[in-house]
Scaffold this active site. Sequence first.
Site, PDB file in Angstrom:
ATOM      1  N   ASN A 198     -48.312  71.082  -8.844  1.00 54.76           N
ATOM      2  CA  ASN A 198     -47.303  70.512  -9.731  1.00 54.76           C
ATOM      3  C   ASN A 198     -47.984  70.280 -11.074  1.00 54.76           C
ATOM      4  O   ASN A 198     -48.732  69.316 -11.240  1.00 54.76           O
ATOM      5  CB  ASN A 198     -46.756  69.211  -9.148  1.00 54.76           C
ATOM      6  CG  ASN A 198     -45.717  68.559 -10.030  1.00 54.76           C
ATOM      7  OD1 ASN A 198     -45.371  69.058 -11.096  1.00 54.76           O
ATOM      8  ND2 ASN A 198     -45.203  67.421  -9.587  1.00 54.76           N
ATOM      9  N   ARG A 234     -44.191  73.623  -8.050  1.00 55.11           N
ATOM     10  CA  ARG A 234     -42.993  72.897  -8.455  1.00 55.11           C
ATOM     11  C   ARG A 234     -42.606  73.337  -9.860  1.00 55.11           C
ATOM     12  O   ARG A 234     -43.446  73.363 -10.770  1.00 55.11           O
ATOM     13  CB  ARG A 234     -43.245  71.389  -8.448  1.00 55.11           C
ATOM     14  CG  ARG A 234     -41.996  70.584  -8.798  1.00 55.11           C
ATOM     15  CD  ARG A 234     -42.305  69.119  -8.970  1.00 55.11           C
ATOM     16  NE  ARG A 234     -41.102  68.357  -9.286  1.00 55.11           N
ATOM     17  CZ  ARG A 234     -41.114  67.138  -9.813  1.00 55.11           C
ATOM     18  NH1 ARG A 234     -42.253  66.536 -10.069  1.00 55.11           N
ATOM     19  NH2 ARG A 234     -39.972  66.513 -10.072  1.00 55.11           N
ATOM     20  N   HIS A 247     -35.035  66.195  -9.645  1.00 55.03           N
ATOM     21  CA  HIS A 247     -35.588  65.581  -8.430  1.00 55.03           C
ATOM     22  C   HIS A 247     -34.985  66.220  -7.182  1.00 55.03           C
ATOM     23  O   HIS A 247     -34.902  65.598  -6.122  1.00 55.03           O
ATOM     24  CB  HIS A 247     -35.325  64.063  -8.388  1.00 55.03           C
ATOM     25  CG  HIS A 247     -36.050  63.294  -9.436  1.00 55.03           C
ATOM     26  ND1 HIS A 247     -35.491  62.213 -10.077  1.00 55.03           N
ATOM     27  CD2 HIS A 247     -37.294  63.437  -9.976  1.00 55.03           C
ATOM     28  CE1 HIS A 247     -36.347  61.721 -10.955  1.00 55.03           C
ATOM     29  NE2 HIS A 247     -37.460  62.458 -10.915  1.00 55.03           N
ATOM     30  N   ARG A 306     -37.586  56.539 -20.469  1.00 51.99           N
ATOM     31  CA  ARG A 306     -36.370  57.246 -20.878  1.00 51.99           C
ATOM     32  C   ARG A 306     -35.187  56.289 -20.878  1.00 51.99           C
ATOM     33  O   ARG A 306     -35.060  55.437 -20.007  1.00 51.99           O
ATOM     34  CB  ARG A 306     -36.070  58.418 -19.937  1.00 51.99           C
ATOM     35  CG  ARG A 306     -37.145  59.481 -19.922  1.00 51.99           C
ATOM     36  CD  ARG A 306     -36.776  60.593 -18.941  1.00 51.99           C
ATOM     37  NE  ARG A 306     -37.967  61.342 -18.559  1.00 51.99           N
ATOM     38  CZ  ARG A 306     -38.149  61.894 -17.371  1.00 51.99           C
ATOM     39  NH1 ARG A 306     -37.220  61.784 -16.437  1.00 51.99           N
ATOM     40  NH2 ARG A 306     -39.254  62.555 -17.109  1.00 51.99           N
ATOM     41  N   GLU A 354     -42.145  65.579  -1.112  1.00 52.58           N
ATOM     42  CA  GLU A 354     -41.821  66.827  -1.797  1.00 52.58           C
ATOM     43  C   GLU A 354     -42.849  67.915  -1.512  1.00 52.58           C
ATOM     44  O   GLU A 354     -42.504  69.097  -1.387  1.00 52.58           O
ATOM     45  CB  GLU A 354     -41.737  66.572  -3.305  1.00 52.58           C
ATOM     46  CG  GLU A 354     -40.631  65.619  -3.704  1.00 52.58           C
ATOM     47  CD  GLU A 354     -40.731  65.188  -5.152  1.00 52.58           C
ATOM     48  OE1 GLU A 354     -40.233  65.933  -6.016  1.00 52.58           O
ATOM     49  OE2 GLU A 354     -41.314  64.115  -5.412  1.00 52.58           O
TER      50      GLU A 354
END
Length: 412
Positions: free
Chosen positions: A22, A101, A191, A252, A396
């Site tokens: 990732n 990813r 996600h 964010r 994940e």
Amino acid sequence: MTFFPVGKEHDMVDKPLILVINCGSSSLKFALLAAGEREPMLSGLAENLGQPESRLTVKQNGGKTQRPLANSGDHHVALGTLIEILKEQNLLGSVAAVGHRVIHGGEQFTETTLITDEVLAEIEKCNHRAPLHNPPNVLGIKIGREELPNVPHAAAFDTSFHVKSMAPEAYFYAIPMEFYEKYGIRRYGYHGTSHRFISMEAVKVLGLDPNDHGIVIAHLGNGCSATAVHNGRSVDTSMGMSPLEGLVMGTRSGDIDPAAVLYIGREDKMSVDQLDNLLNRKSGLLGLSGISNDCRTLEAAAAKGDERAILALDVFVHRLARYVGALAMSLPRLDALVFTGGIGENSVLMRKKTIARLAPLGLTLDEAANQRMVGGEGGVISSSKSPIAAVIGTNEEWLIAKDTAELAGVVA
């Protein structure tokens, strides 16, 4: 360059291994899993890449080793260092495939996909839709294929779980159709690998009917999103064209009136890039609190009476509860709310505050159970039978490894 062992050397392992990568803008997260196994043999993170303080941390055998990366190590140095570690431990020869990813796959990628030159070119075409994430993802693929050219590589897309199944009424924005046709402006959702894993795991852990259930998943970390899942399929989600929309996050803003952004830009004479930086890196919990983007830090400050920390956490919870309620309306019924991610799996306080606001949906909290669900513990935290509230740890890396192994024909 000298490398030091991080764990005991292995004889050649008897199972093929899947390396999961990732790649971020200044980091490279990795995990090495034996095919069919859920827990990695080793995992870690290379961070501050390109900076003098760049370093690589490896977790293995219950321990952790950290080392600096030479010459302000970049992504090439980080992955090269990892390859050397695998060589030292006689693991490299057992790597049968690599899973990457990738944040954005556009509308064309609705499944994990084996990477060819043509596929990579199509992934690069999505870079402008996720400019903070996709370019480093692509870089990781390119370096990975250079370092490990003789094994299959696969791309697992954050967007695919949502793009595959959301209906047009859930993903279209109410703007002129020409912007969808020209630029692909629509809700994509993110996600997706985490939400897909939790949607599968919740059926088993909570004893749901795999062909008749509705759940809302709250993936809460520095990035946050919530998704409505009906019978294993994403039907609506909080993130939109980019990962900026939706819930309050670490840095964010989540949802904000577009007119407010235009007003700030005009009044402070800010460029588009400056506004982008404001909303993505200076807002959220950090912007509201003025202290930190870390929920743990804010909880400690709130406990001492810091008013802005209290406000930041309250806004976070209010937005989350509001979205859970809205997403529940995309389902025939709500059977369960599942918390996951760093905050979702570990913050007793944030789960408690959120469930308190969801009383109209019939959710009630089991205080003792909620207190227990930290540090990897998972299970039901509600006293209500329907809907259920639960904590389930996401994985994940395992799901990416599983997809990659299946595509590459790797047999455990």
